[in-house]
Scaffold this motif. Structure first.
Motif, PDB file in Angstrom:
ATOM      1  N   ILE A   1      -2.673   0.122  10.729  1.00 48.79           N
ATOM      2  CA  ILE A   1      -1.569   1.047  10.953  1.00 48.79           C
ATOM      3  C   ILE A   1      -1.573   2.063   9.820  1.00 48.79           C
ATOM      4  CG2 ILE A   1       0.937   1.324  11.114  1.00 48.79           C
ATOM      5  CD1 ILE A   1       1.090  -1.490  12.247  1.00 48.79           C
ATOM      6  N   VAL A   2      -1.474   3.331  10.173  1.00 47.42           N
ATOM      7  CA  VAL A   2      -1.420   4.405   9.182  1.00 47.42           C
ATOM      8  C   VAL A   2      -0.090   5.122   9.336  1.00 47.42           C
ATOM      9  CG1 VAL A   2      -2.462   6.563   8.381  1.00 47.42           C
ATOM     10  CG2 VAL A   2      -3.925   4.704   9.231  1.00 47.42           C
ATOM     11  N   VAL A   3       0.640   5.231   8.225  1.00 49.15           N
ATOM     12  CA  VAL A   3       1.905   5.971   8.233  1.00 49.15           C
ATOM     13  C   VAL A   3       1.740   7.143   7.276  1.00 49.15           C
ATOM     14  CG1 VAL A   3       4.402   5.878   7.956  1.00 49.15           C
ATOM     15  CG2 VAL A   3       3.151   3.816   8.653  1.00 49.15           C
ATOM     16  N   ASN A   4       1.600   8.336   7.837  1.00 54.66           N
ATOM     17  CA  ASN A   4       1.357   9.522   7.015  1.00 54.66           C
ATOM     18  C   ASN A   4       2.679  10.216   6.683  1.00 54.66           C
ATOM     19  OD1 ASN A   4      -0.596  11.487   5.810  1.00 54.66           O
ATOM     20  ND2 ASN A   4       0.544  12.857   7.146  1.00 54.66           N
ATOM     21  N   LEU A   5       3.137   9.997   5.457  1.00 58.70           N
ATOM     22  CA  LEU A   5       4.376  10.611   4.980  1.00 58.70           C
ATOM     23  C   LEU A   5       4.102  11.626   3.865  1.00 58.70           C
ATOM     24  CD1 LEU A   5       6.508   7.341   4.857  1.00 58.70           C
ATOM     25  CD2 LEU A   5       6.590   9.123   6.612  1.00 58.70           C
ATOM     26  N   ALA A   6       2.858  11.694   3.401  1.00 61.32           N
ATOM     27  CA  ALA A   6       2.498  12.661   2.361  1.00 61.32           C
ATOM     28  C   ALA A   6       2.587  14.067   2.939  1.00 61.32           C
ATOM     29  CB  ALA A   6       1.087  12.386   1.850  1.00 61.32           C
ATOM     30  N   ALA A   7       3.294  14.922   2.236  1.00 57.67           N
ATOM     31  CA  ALA A   7       3.437  16.311   2.675  1.00 57.67           C
ATOM     32  C   ALA A   7       4.111  17.101   1.570  1.00 57.67           C
ATOM     33  CB  ALA A   7       4.276  16.405   3.952  1.00 57.67           C
ATOM     34  N   GLN A   8       3.857  18.399   1.579  1.00 59.21           N
ATOM     35  CA  GLN A   8       4.657  19.269   0.730  1.00 59.21           C
ATOM     36  C   GLN A   8       5.925  19.592   1.504  1.00 59.21           C
ATOM     37  OE1 GLN A   8       4.343  20.426  -2.579  1.00 59.21           O
ATOM     38  NE2 GLN A   8       6.461  20.822  -2.012  1.00 59.21           N
ATOM     39  N   ALA A   9       7.055  19.159   0.971  1.00 60.44           N
ATOM     40  CA  ALA A   9       8.330  19.329   1.662  1.00 60.44           C
ATOM     41  C   ALA A   9       9.054  20.565   1.140  1.00 60.44           C
ATOM     42  CB  ALA A   9       9.190  18.083   1.456  1.00 60.44           C
ATOM     43  N   GLY A  10      10.142  20.913   1.822  1.00 62.99           N
ATOM     44  CA  GLY A  10      11.011  21.992   1.366  1.00 62.99           C
ATOM     45  C   GLY A  10      10.784  23.283   2.116  1.00 62.99           C
ATOM     46  N   VAL A  11      11.855  23.794   2.719  1.00 59.56           N
ATOM     47  CA  VAL A  11      11.766  25.046   3.470  1.00 59.56           C
ATOM     48  C   VAL A  11      11.630  26.235   2.526  1.00 59.56           C
ATOM     49  CG1 VAL A  11      13.067  26.630   4.953  1.00 59.56           C
ATOM     50  CG2 VAL A  11      12.968  24.197   5.519  1.00 59.56           C
ATOM     51  N   ARG A  12      12.505  26.336   1.536  1.00 58.93           N
ATOM     52  CA  ARG A  12      12.518  27.525   0.675  1.00 58.93           C
ATOM     53  C   ARG A  12      11.276  27.607  -0.207  1.00 58.93           C
ATOM     54  NH1 ARG A  12      18.029  25.746  -0.046  1.00 58.93           N
ATOM     55  NH2 ARG A  12      19.263  26.699   1.597  1.00 58.93           N
ATOM     56  N   TYR A  13      10.791  26.462  -0.673  1.00 58.41           N
ATOM     57  CA  TYR A  13       9.593  26.449  -1.524  1.00 58.41           C
ATOM     58  C   TYR A  13       8.387  27.004  -0.771  1.00 58.41           C
ATOM     59  CZ  TYR A  13       6.345  24.543  -5.060  1.00 58.41           C
ATOM     60  OH  TYR A  13       5.388  24.388  -6.041  1.00 58.41           O
ATOM     61  N   SER A  14       8.372  26.837   0.560  1.00 61.45           N
ATOM     62  CA  SER A  14       7.231  27.310   1.351  1.00 61.45           C
ATOM     63  C   SER A  14       7.166  28.833   1.393  1.00 61.45           C
ATOM     64  CB  SER A  14       7.303  26.749   2.772  1.00 61.45           C
ATOM     65  OG  SER A  14       8.357  27.322   3.524  1.00 61.45           O
ATOM     66  N   ILE A  15       8.274  29.489   1.107  1.00 62.90           N
ATOM     67  CA  ILE A  15       8.298  30.956   1.120  1.00 62.90           C
ATOM     68  C   ILE A  15       7.551  31.518  -0.082  1.00 62.90           C
ATOM     69  CG2 ILE A  15       9.823  32.984   1.005  1.00 62.90           C
ATOM     70  CD1 ILE A  15      11.929  31.275   2.499  1.00 62.90           C
ATOM     71  N   THR A  16       7.624  30.811  -1.213  1.00 62.02           N
ATOM     72  CA  THR A  16       7.013  31.316  -2.450  1.00 62.02           C
ATOM     73  C   THR A  16       5.725  30.595  -2.839  1.00 62.02           C
ATOM     74  OG1 THR A  16       8.472  29.854  -3.714  1.00 62.02           O
ATOM     75  CG2 THR A  16       9.212  32.125  -3.386  1.00 62.02           C
TER      76      THR A  16
END
Length: 353
Positions: A87-102
């Motif tokens: 079983i693979v649970v992929n939770l790794a991610a760059q989060a955050g809406v505002r951070y993605s803008i910059t």
């Protein structure tokens, strides 16, 4: 049960690992996390310490931690070849809406390239007749709904108009997973999480950031002049949903053309009860006072500033959880006051005791 959890030092990842160690007999978990400094690494280290404590209490279980980035294809391939997760649970991610803008590069690296590496490793886990990965569960987000006006948000809704790069990467994950499920018969389930909060959460989330600013005597900005609603979902409810989904992979079937029907599913995990942001702030300040984090005479009104909507934000999030209830017999139910009370108690113990 051999489980790979990516983002294992993250908010949801660490809580999931602890839950599995407590509830799954003789579970063997490998966790990977880059431990980057997007937010205070001491909180990530605290979560890892909590995992280590839990492992000691359950000596029949195994826990291995690897510091690394899922965008490192050679590392991911090595983990799959050596560990052979079921079983693979992929939770790794760059989060955050505002951070993605910059900082868009971080989102492409982790959320697109990293997820591609996971999919490819799942695909090749079946090489040479191996049993391979039985279920890939991955984090999506309520952000994929963008500014949809129909509420509550249903997984049947069209979600082709993201309002942030973060949302676009999460929608891309769903599309990529569908293609791999169709082509390689990989059972996969995407989970759209709605505003997750709780103890040892992410400092970039509103409840955590508001608390930090109020303690420093700074003003908190309440967007859209307070006319926002969020479907706040407590961390234990999220983890309960993930664990139930993990154990029930979409069924593999063959179509009339002799090719696989994609064993693919998407679910919302939300509280199904959006709360007004001003009410949320009121509950938070009451809990901060009642738990002795802030004094009773604290002037909250002078520390609030109503401001316009920010780019990438949406006025409401609201989860339709009927499919989750029907398929797994579960619906998140932790009240906002109960959840914020637990967060404030943790905050006080972590920073002051």
């Amino acid at each position: 049960m051999k489980v790979l959890v990516t983002g294992a030092a993250g908010f949801i990842g660490a809580n999931l690992v602890i839950r599995l160690l407590k509830d799954e007999p003789a579970v063997d978990i490998l966790g990977i996390d880059s431990l980057n400094d997007y937010y205070d690494p001491s909180i990530k280290n605290f979560r890892l310490e909590e995992i280590d404590k839990t492992v000691k209490e359950h000596p029949d279980c195994k826990w291995t931690f690897v510091k690394g980035n899922i965008a490192d294809k050679a590392l991911i391939d090595w983990i799959f070849s050596e560990f052979k997760p079921k079983i693979v649970v992929n939770l790794a991610a760059q989060a955050g809406v505002r951070y993605s803008i910059t900082n868009p590069d971080a989102y492409i690296e982790s959320n697109i390239i990293g997820f591609y590496n996971i999919l490819e490793a799942c695909r090749h886990s079946y090489d040479n007749g191996e049993d391979g990965v039985r279920h890939l569960v991955y984090a999506s987000s309520s952000s994929v709904y963008g500014s949809n006006k129909k509420v509550p948000y249903s997984t049947e809704d069209k979600v082709d108009n993201p309002v942030s790069l973060y949302a676009a990467t999460k929608k891309s994950n769903e599309l990529m997973a569908h293609a791999y499920s169709k082509l390689y018969d990989i059972p996969s389930t995407g989970l759209r999480f709605f505003t997750v909060y709780g103890p040892a959460g992410r400092p970039d989330m509103a409840y955590f950031g508001f608390t930090n600013k109020l303690i420093r005597g700074e003003k908190i900005k309440i967007f859209n002049y307070g006319n926002c609603k969020r479907d706040f979902t407590y961390i234990d409810d999220i983890v309960e949903g993930v664990t139930r989904v993990m154990h029930k992979a979409p069924e593999r079937k063959t179509g009339d053309d002799g090719l696989p029907i994609p064993p693919y599913a998407i679910y919302n995990i939300g509280n199904n009860n959006p709360e007004n942001l001003l009410y949320f702030v009121q509950i938070l300040q009451e809990e901060l006072v009642s738990n002795g984090v802030l004094p009773k005479e604290y002037d909250f009104e002078s520390h609030k500033e109503l401001v316009p909507m920010q780019p990438g934000d949406v006025p409401i999030t609201y989860a339709d959880t009927i499919p989750l209830e029907c398929d797994f017999g579960f619906k998140p139910s932790t009240s906002l006051r109960e959840g914020l009370n637990k967060f404030v108690k943790w905050y006080k113990s972590f920073y002051y005791e």
